[in-house]
Design a protein around this motif. Structure first.
Motif, mmCIF file in Angstrom:
data_model
loop_
_atom_site.group_PDB
_atom_site.id
_atom_site.type_symbol
_atom_site.label_atom_id
_atom_site.label_comp_id
_atom_site.label_asym_id
_atom_site.label_seq_id
_atom_site.Cartn_x
_atom_site.Cartn_y
_atom_site.Cartn_z
ATOM 1 N N VAL A 6 7.355 4.357 -2.671
ATOM 2 C CA VAL A 6 7.007 4.497 -1.255
ATOM 3 C C VAL A 6 6.038 5.662 -1.121
ATOM 4 O O VAL A 6 6.353 6.784 -1.515
ATOM 5 N N GLY A 7 4.851 5.368 -0.611
ATOM 6 C CA GLY A 7 3.884 6.427 -0.328
ATOM 7 C C GLY A 7 3.966 6.761 1.149
ATOM 8 O O GLY A 7 3.621 5.942 1.992
ATOM 9 N N THR A 8 4.444 7.963 1.443
ATOM 10 C CA THR A 8 4.754 8.296 2.840
ATOM 11 C C THR A 8 3.547 8.832 3.599
ATOM 12 O O THR A 8 3.707 9.354 4.688
ATOM 13 N N GLY A 9 2.370 8.722 3.035
ATOM 14 C CA GLY A 9 1.208 9.311 3.691
ATOM 15 C C GLY A 9 1.137 10.780 3.365
ATOM 16 O O GLY A 9 0.974 11.149 2.213
ATOM 17 N N ASP A 10 1.313 11.610 4.388
ATOM 18 C CA ASP A 10 1.315 13.061 4.149
ATOM 19 C C ASP A 10 2.662 13.490 3.570
ATOM 20 O O ASP A 10 3.664 12.796 3.747
ATOM 21 N N PRO A 11 2.689 14.618 2.866
ATOM 22 C CA PRO A 11 3.977 15.079 2.313
ATOM 23 C C PRO A 11 5.019 15.289 3.412
ATOM 24 O O PRO A 11 4.694 15.677 4.531
ATOM 25 N N GLN A 12 6.273 15.013 3.088
ATOM 26 C CA GLN A 12 7.359 15.124 4.067
ATOM 27 C C GLN A 12 7.701 16.594 4.299
ATOM 28 O O GLN A 12 7.750 17.372 3.357
ATOM 29 N N PHE A 48 14.352 3.768 -5.414
ATOM 30 C CA PHE A 48 13.186 4.221 -4.661
ATOM 31 C C PHE A 48 12.499 5.369 -5.364
ATOM 32 O O PHE A 48 13.140 6.142 -6.066
ATOM 33 N N GLU A 49 11.207 5.463 -5.146
ATOM 34 C CA GLU A 49 10.462 6.642 -5.576
ATOM 35 C C GLU A 49 9.654 7.042 -4.348
ATOM 36 O O GLU A 49 8.656 6.395 -4.030
ATOM 37 N N VAL A 50 10.127 8.031 -3.628
ATOM 38 C CA VAL A 50 9.461 8.447 -2.399
ATOM 39 C C VAL A 50 8.532 9.609 -2.720
ATOM 40 O O VAL A 50 8.977 10.639 -3.218
ATOM 41 N N LEU A 51 7.247 9.412 -2.456
ATOM 42 C CA LEU A 51 6.241 10.417 -2.798
ATOM 43 C C LEU A 51 5.168 10.435 -1.720
ATOM 44 O O LEU A 51 5.004 9.451 -1.000
ATOM 45 N N PRO A 52 4.431 11.534 -1.604
ATOM 46 C CA PRO A 52 3.223 11.485 -0.783
ATOM 47 C C PRO A 52 2.263 10.452 -1.379
ATOM 48 O O PRO A 52 2.265 10.233 -2.589
#
Lengths: 219, 191
Positions: free
Chosen positions: B112-118, B138-142
């Motif tokens: 999952v590319g969340t756009g800007d860093p969380q 899941f792999e949640v990253l910017p």
């Protein structure tokens, strides 16, 4: 370390010299070789090679001590010869090799060609559980719905693919296939793909028009 | 301006990523290391048989390695790509990930590319129950890191998907500017 290096060089040199000498000596060694070989082959009984010095000594000693032994070996022993002829060996294997039973439902592979890549990068399952879908099917129904949303309604897709209607609605809401835009202004190698937008098709239908009777009157 | 996510695999003896190179048989071609001092570089994105890869991204979309620029968010699979109507991280919900939960065979991992860093952990708190429910890793990253992660995982031949949102803020360096200029105009032409 230096000595070792030197030794290696000298041994290499001698190896080289040996090769040259053997090359030079070869014609001499091979002179008349064929006729000499024929001479040896054409002999009726081959002449045994001379014994080694130590073997010859032992042999001579035995001959001196047991002169009768050598005579015995020359004579054919009739009884022993008969025994040998009478012997006949029969063999049987109590456990013959069993041929592996093949399962007709799961035959062994016969094709030895390299496996080709799958179209979507992974092996697609033969059986799809109810409520699940493959990527191929998903792409198919998303495209179908985009092309003709009246024919491929979520209800119909849910029925066809055995997926809950709720998830079909969500999929169609959030996932779209692409439309390709090619920029007109300048030459760019890239193609731009945006989410497809449902459009209303406008088709011009020819209308019936009343022909004016003006032309008729003139002529 | 596009930020580049070029993935270089340097197969020299010092910079060798052994696990990665051995996992992919296609990259272990004979002659990758010829002799003392000779090395070869494989650029992952240029190997077409490895499938779709992301070459770059910007605020409006992603550039793929088949000269296709995707506008907006996307869900990318090793050999196919779908548009995803999600504009920011808050819209990543069970409904918007519905396709990925009913896929057969099940995904190995979802990047999952969340756009800007969380900024905080709220997104993770939301995604963990979902991950447990459907048993999806899941792999949640910017997005910047997610693109590269997707490329590497895809080249390893895993059954993965990348759900990527274009970032709102970009940090662009001189190389990115140069590459973009090279692509769209003649650098040495006078205006």
């Amino acid at each position: 370390m230096y000595d070792g290096c030197f030794e290696l060089n000298s041994s290499q040199k001698s190896r080289k010299m040996g090769k040259i000498l053997s090359l030079m000596g070869r014609p001499l060694r091979n002179f008349n070789v064929e006729s000499r070989a024929h001479k040896i082959i054409s002999q009726e009984k081959p002449v045994p090679a001379p014994k080694h010095k130590s073997d010859q000594l032992i042999y001579d000693e035995i001959m001196k001590n047991h002169p009768e032994g050598s005579d015995e070996t020359q004579i054919k022993h009739v009884q022993l010869d008969k025994y040998l002829k009478d012997v006949y060996v029969k063999s049987h294997d109590p456990n013959p090799p069993q041929k592996a039973q093949t399962n007709p439902d799961r035959p062994l592979p016969l094709n030895r060609h390299q496996v080709e890549d799958y179209e979507y990068g992974f092996k697609e399952p033969d059986k799809i559980p109810i409520g699940k879908t493959t990527l191929r099917q998903a792409l198919q129904f998303i495209t179908d719905h985009h092309n003709d949303s009246k024919l491929h309604t979520p209800q119909k897709i849910a029925q066809d693919y055995q997926i809950p209607e709720e998830s079909i609605k969500n999929i169609l809401k959030y996932y779209r296939v692409f439309e390709v835009y090619i920029p007109e202004q300048r030459k760019v190698k890239a193609k731009f793909a945006g989410p497809s937008v449902p459009r209303i098709k406008v088709t011009a239908q020819p209308k019936k028009q009343l022909s004016s009777g003006k032309d008729k009157d003139d002529t | 301006m596009l930020r580049h996510t070029l993935n270089l695999i340097n197969t020299s003896k010092t910079h060798l990523n052994k696990r990665l190179v051995h996992a992919n048989k296609r990259l272990c071609s004979p002659g990758a290391y010829d002799a003392e001092g000779k090395t070869t570089v494989n650029i992952l994105n240029n190997e077409t048989e490895l499938g779709l890869m992301i070459n770059g991204f910007s605020q409006v979309g992603f550039r793929l390695n088949n000269d296709l620029t995707v506008l907006g968010s996307m869900v990318i699979f090793p050999r196919s790509v779908l548009s995803w109507s999600v504009t920011n991280c808050d819209e990543i919900t069970e409904e918007s990930l519905s396709l990925l939960t009913i896929l057969e065979p099940k995904l190995d991992i979802l990047v999952v590319g969340t756009g800007d860093p969380q900024q905080d952990l709220s997104f993770y708190r939301k995604i963990i129950p979902f991950s447990r429910k459907y048993r999806i890793a899941f792999e949640v990253l910017p997005t910047e890191q997610a693109c590269a992660t997707f490329n590497f995982l895809s080249s390893e031949g895993r059954n993965i998907a990348g759900a990527l949102i274009p970032p709102q803020t970009l940090t662009v360096d001189q190389d990115d500017e140069l590459q973009t200029k090279l692509r769209y105009q003649n650098l040495y032409e006078r205006e």
